[in-house]
Design a protein around this motif. Structure first.
Motif, PDB file in Angstrom:
ATOM      1  N   GLY A 163      78.418  91.273  65.760  1.00 11.77           N
ATOM      2  CA  GLY A 163      78.657  91.030  67.183  1.00 11.77           C
ATOM      3  C   GLY A 163      77.462  91.480  68.007  1.00 11.77           C
ATOM      4  N   ALA A 164      76.920  92.650  67.669  1.00  9.75           N
ATOM      5  CA  ALA A 164      75.724  93.149  68.352  1.00  9.75           C
ATOM      6  C   ALA A 164      74.522  92.240  68.067  1.00  9.75           C
ATOM      7  CB  ALA A 164      75.435  94.588  67.921  1.00  9.75           C
ATOM      8  N   PHE A 165      74.427  91.702  66.851  1.00  8.98           N
ATOM      9  CA  PHE A 165      73.355  90.751  66.539  1.00  8.98           C
ATOM     10  C   PHE A 165      73.408  89.560  67.486  1.00  8.98           C
ATOM     11  CE2 PHE A 165      72.335  86.651  64.671  1.00  8.98           C
ATOM     12  CZ  PHE A 165      70.983  86.807  64.413  1.00  8.98           C
ATOM     13  N   TRP A 166      74.612  88.996  67.672  1.00  8.61           N
ATOM     14  CA  TRP A 166      74.723  87.815  68.541  1.00  8.61           C
ATOM     15  C   TRP A 166      74.403  88.163  69.980  1.00  8.61           C
ATOM     16  CZ3 TRP A 166      73.913  83.346  66.841  1.00  8.61           C
ATOM     17  CH2 TRP A 166      74.345  82.962  65.571  1.00  8.61           C
ATOM     18  N   GLU A 167      74.760  89.363  70.414  1.00 12.14           N
ATOM     19  CA  GLU A 167      74.395  89.763  71.778  1.00 12.14           C
ATOM     20  C   GLU A 167      72.884  89.911  71.887  1.00 12.14           C
ATOM     21  OE1 GLU A 167      76.376  89.518  74.215  1.00 12.14           O
ATOM     22  OE2 GLU A 167      78.301  89.515  73.158  1.00 12.14           O
ATOM     23  N   TRP A 168      72.231  90.479  70.877  1.00 10.56           N
ATOM     24  CA  TRP A 168      70.765  90.567  70.845  1.00 10.56           C
ATOM     25  C   TRP A 168      70.161  89.174  70.892  1.00 10.56           C
ATOM     26  CZ3 TRP A 168      67.733  88.398  66.981  1.00 10.56           C
ATOM     27  CH2 TRP A 168      66.360  88.624  67.101  1.00 10.56           C
ATOM     28  N   PHE A 169      70.692  88.262  70.088  1.00 13.53           N
ATOM     29  CA  PHE A 169      70.184  86.886  70.071  1.00 13.53           C
ATOM     30  C   PHE A 169      70.292  86.257  71.458  1.00 13.53           C
ATOM     31  CE2 PHE A 169      70.951  82.343  69.821  1.00 13.53           C
ATOM     32  CZ  PHE A 169      69.849  81.908  69.094  1.00 13.53           C
ATOM     33  N   PHE A 170      71.444  86.419  72.086  1.00  7.12           N
ATOM     34  CA  PHE A 170      71.683  85.865  73.427  1.00  7.12           C
ATOM     35  C   PHE A 170      70.660  86.405  74.420  1.00  7.12           C
ATOM     36  CE2 PHE A 170      73.916  86.683  77.527  1.00  7.12           C
ATOM     37  CZ  PHE A 170      73.964  85.368  77.985  1.00  7.12           C
ATOM     38  N   LEU A 171      70.519  87.729  74.483  1.00  8.46           N
ATOM     39  CA  LEU A 171      69.616  88.340  75.456  1.00  8.46           C
ATOM     40  C   LEU A 171      68.152  88.032  75.144  1.00  8.46           C
ATOM     41  CD1 LEU A 171      71.463  91.743  75.919  1.00  8.46           C
ATOM     42  CD2 LEU A 171      71.400  89.800  77.521  1.00  8.46           C
ATOM     43  N   THR A 172      67.799  88.002  73.868  1.00  5.62           N
ATOM     44  CA  THR A 172      66.425  87.673  73.483  1.00  5.62           C
ATOM     45  C   THR A 172      66.102  86.227  73.848  1.00  5.62           C
ATOM     46  OG1 THR A 172      66.482  89.289  71.688  1.00  5.62           O
ATOM     47  CG2 THR A 172      64.799  87.576  71.536  1.00  5.62           C
ATOM     48  N   SER A 173      67.061  85.324  73.622  1.00  3.87           N
ATOM     49  CA  SER A 173      66.856  83.907  73.965  1.00  3.87           C
ATOM     50  C   SER A 173      66.676  83.713  75.465  1.00  3.87           C
ATOM     51  CB  SER A 173      68.037  83.064  73.475  1.00  3.87           C
ATOM     52  OG  SER A 173      68.102  83.100  72.072  1.00  3.87           O
ATOM     53  N   LEU A 174      67.308  84.558  76.260  1.00  2.00           N
ATOM     54  CA  LEU A 174      67.146  84.484  77.720  1.00  2.00           C
ATOM     55  C   LEU A 174      65.838  85.105  78.189  1.00  2.00           C
ATOM     56  CD1 LEU A 174      70.721  85.348  79.049  1.00  2.00           C
ATOM     57  CD2 LEU A 174      69.638  83.098  78.871  1.00  2.00           C
TER      58      LEU A 174
END
Length: 186
Positions: free
Chosen positions: A74-85
């Protein structure tokens, strides 16, 4: 007093992981090229938030493996989301590759913990660590073939995770045992 029955949080976590992984993996495999930002909402909420919640509920149920797995991914996906932004600035492909390889190492160790669980989890974690390594190596080296291969293995990972989660939902609804098979050491 009898204790109230609680829902199993694993199918939610597995389904959030699977759907988000499937969508992103179709882009990573090169099957789709436009509209990649469609995965961002999934990463933030279904892959991220839903898995964080599943992890907390696994912790409450005393399932250390489920807690660590769901909360971490779940934290990975949040990292992915924020990094993509672009929240963290200019993260390079090499930097992203290192993160993916590090998640591959983590996932490999978690895979060892599935040897006595069931074939669904065993296959999901096996495919996932391979996915992370292929994507990481592809990102670090610029090798598009390795990156696309990681996307294809990611699609298989998503299918395995979805099967594992949804087999539990359907089996419970039918009052049956989930057909997940025996892991190698069970």
């Amino acid at each position: 007093m009898t204790e109230q029955k609680r829902a199993n949080p694993a199918p939610l976590g597995l389904s959030g992981f699977a759907l988000t992984t499937l969508v992103l993996s179709t882009y990573n495999a090169g099957l789709l090229s436009s509209g990649v930002n469609a995965v961002l909402g999934l990463a933030a909420f279904y892959g991220g938030l839903a898995q964080l919640l599943a992890g907390i509920l696994e912790w409450r149920a005393g399932n250390t493996f489920g807690y660590v797995a769901f909360f971490t991914y779940g934290a990975f996906w949040e990292w992915f989301f924020l990094t993509s932004l672009g929240i963290y600035g200019g993260v390079t492909a090499v930097g992203i590759g290192y993160v993916l390889v590090a998640f591959g190492i983590f996932t490999f160790v978690m895979w060892l913990g599935t040897f006595k669980s069931n074939m669904g989890l065993f296959a999901t974690f096996l495919l996932l660590w391979i996915t992370f390594f292929l994507l990481g190596i592809g990102a670090m080296t610029g090798n598009e073939g390795a990156f696309h291969a990681g996307g294809y293995v990611g699609i298989l990972t998503a299918i395995a995770a979805w099967y594992t989660g949804l087999a539990q939902v359907v089996a419970e609804a039918l009052g049956a045992k989930a057909p997940l098979g025996r892991a190698p050491m069970s």
